[in-house]
Design an enzyme around this catalytic site. Sequence first.
Site, PDB file in Angstrom:
ATOM      1  N   GLU A 121      42.201 112.176  70.373  1.00  0.00           N
ATOM      2  CA  GLU A 121      42.030 113.579  70.979  1.00  0.00           C
ATOM      3  C   GLU A 121      41.407 113.297  72.401  1.00  0.00           C
ATOM      4  O   GLU A 121      40.328 112.585  72.409  1.00  0.00           O
ATOM      5  CB  GLU A 121      40.943 114.176  70.154  1.00  0.00           C
ATOM      6  CG  GLU A 121      40.746 115.870  70.557  1.00  0.00           C
ATOM      7  CD  GLU A 121      39.666 116.544  69.713  1.00  0.00           C
ATOM      8  OE1 GLU A 121      39.895 116.629  68.772  1.00  0.00           O
ATOM      9  OE2 GLU A 121      38.957 117.232  70.509  1.00  0.00           O
ATOM     10  N   GLU A 178      34.997 113.349  64.481  1.00  0.00           N
ATOM     11  CA  GLU A 178      33.724 113.193  65.311  1.00  0.00           C
ATOM     12  C   GLU A 178      32.389 113.100  64.263  1.00  0.00           C
ATOM     13  O   GLU A 178      31.526 113.790  64.641  1.00  0.00           O
ATOM     14  CB  GLU A 178      33.629 114.275  66.253  1.00  0.00           C
ATOM     15  CG  GLU A 178      34.648 114.287  67.334  1.00  0.00           C
ATOM     16  CD  GLU A 178      34.622 115.422  68.451  1.00  0.00           C
ATOM     17  OE1 GLU A 178      34.005 116.268  68.356  1.00  0.00           O
ATOM     18  OE2 GLU A 178      35.824 115.325  69.208  1.00  0.00           O
TER      19      GLU A 178
END
Length: 536
Positions: free
Chosen positions: A319, A202
């Site tokens: 994810e 991220e």
Amino acid sequence: MAYRQILAIVLFLCVFQFLDCTVSSAVEENGTVFVYGRAAVGTIDEDFICATLDWWPPEKCDYGSCSWDHASILNLDLNNVILQNAIKAFAPLKIRIGGTLQDIVIYETPDSKQPCLPFTKNSSILFGYTQGCLPMRRWDELNAFFRKTGTKVIFGLNALSGRSIKSNGEAIGAWNYTNAESFIRFTAENNYTIDGWELGNELCGSGVGARVGANQYAIDTINLRNIVNRVYKNVSPMPLVIGPGGFFEVDWFTEYLNKAENSLNATTRHIYDLGPGVDEHLIEKILNPSYLDQEAKSFRSLKNIIKNSSTKAVAWVGESGGAYNSGRNLVSNAFVYSFWYLDQLGMASLYDTKTYCRQSLIGGNYGLLNTTNFTPNPDYYSALIWRQLMGRKALFTTFSGTKKIRSYTHCARQSKGITVLLMNLDNTTTVVAKVELNNSFSLRHTKHMKSYKRASSQLFGGPNGVIQREEYHLTAKDGNLHSQTMLLNGNALQVNSMGDLPPIEPIHINSTEPITIAPYSIVFVHMRNVVVPACA
């Protein structure tokens, strides 16, 4: 012959009784499932189902709830029989190791100069924790566990090493890969099998806590590729190089994929489309077809970027937990979440997404397994049944009738037939559906088809010429969407005292009968005798 006919009648009556009990108070509506069977629209990996293991320590709390307990890579009980059996059942399960804290982890390799210390909570610094460490003793234990359970491992590397973080979150400098390369080399020298090395978590686009520009990330990815090429030069197949493992932004991903060129095997994005776990309207979103449809835009955009770029990478969901900040108890670990989860699996498949990693295998309120006692939550069984029934090829499918039905079809895993997945998001209406096969379509999967043309398909008879199909009806215990017990054809799915998983067994229905989808239910229909060109 008479015995078999009697048995078939008894089975049908049992099925009828089960369905009658579940829908007795409902109204009924007819519908049609249209399946385009001439060619697949998407193809998934054989090991499409993937789950994550995270780094969060027990102190990780969200909205006053501390839901991680001992579910971390560093403290998970690897000897738990239920855990081992749950993974083995997928034969194999792909597990992605990673999460927020991976970008502040160092690896205790023989040449590491830094002390190997655990994460310590500190809310005043990046990600709220001090730097943590993976001891090589624990890495040895994990790899013994992976080998025993047949796990395919994707490992997320620390991509912030060597960079400085500005106050606005911008990461400055190149990736210092010294410790990562040492760790990769240690792993290879010990003959630990890693299926993929993923760079960062991220940090792409706007980032979460920190961000790295697309150009620099591409340079770092090329460096990872060079490391993998050096370390595994005599190994075949080589581990995959994967990135960026973050939230999708069109411009960032476009630049990254073009500049990373052929260094990348899979591009990963994360999905938390339901918003924060504290949201009181999670169930309303899950049961709203229009809301579920929204994620198709991102699937479609990434597919087009890949198609139009120079990359050879394929799309993964690296994810996805639906609701961020650890999910919500009795929602993301309850029956109702399977509507969202299975819809995601179906939609991802349509857009040629090769792997889908669920956050998490265990940990938080969105684990496939209960964090404290390891018993499977409903989504575990949904994933397992998907794995057993849905083959690699996704077929374009639409439903004519109520908008509350979600429909997906794949070539069957267990036969040359098809498996249809139907989900009824309505709480009162029973849907009675027939399946028709077509050889043309013109609109996206979220729209109804306006014209149909029958395909030439074949139906083969079973014993005594009776054509049967196999059905798997999933419902919540006592009809409670918050229930953590899932019923399969009216029977609770529960592990036994030895930690063994329950059998996944269908009911057999005469194929001339329509499919009945009860309110708030999920049905997998394996039609092994339906042969279409895409699955032949």
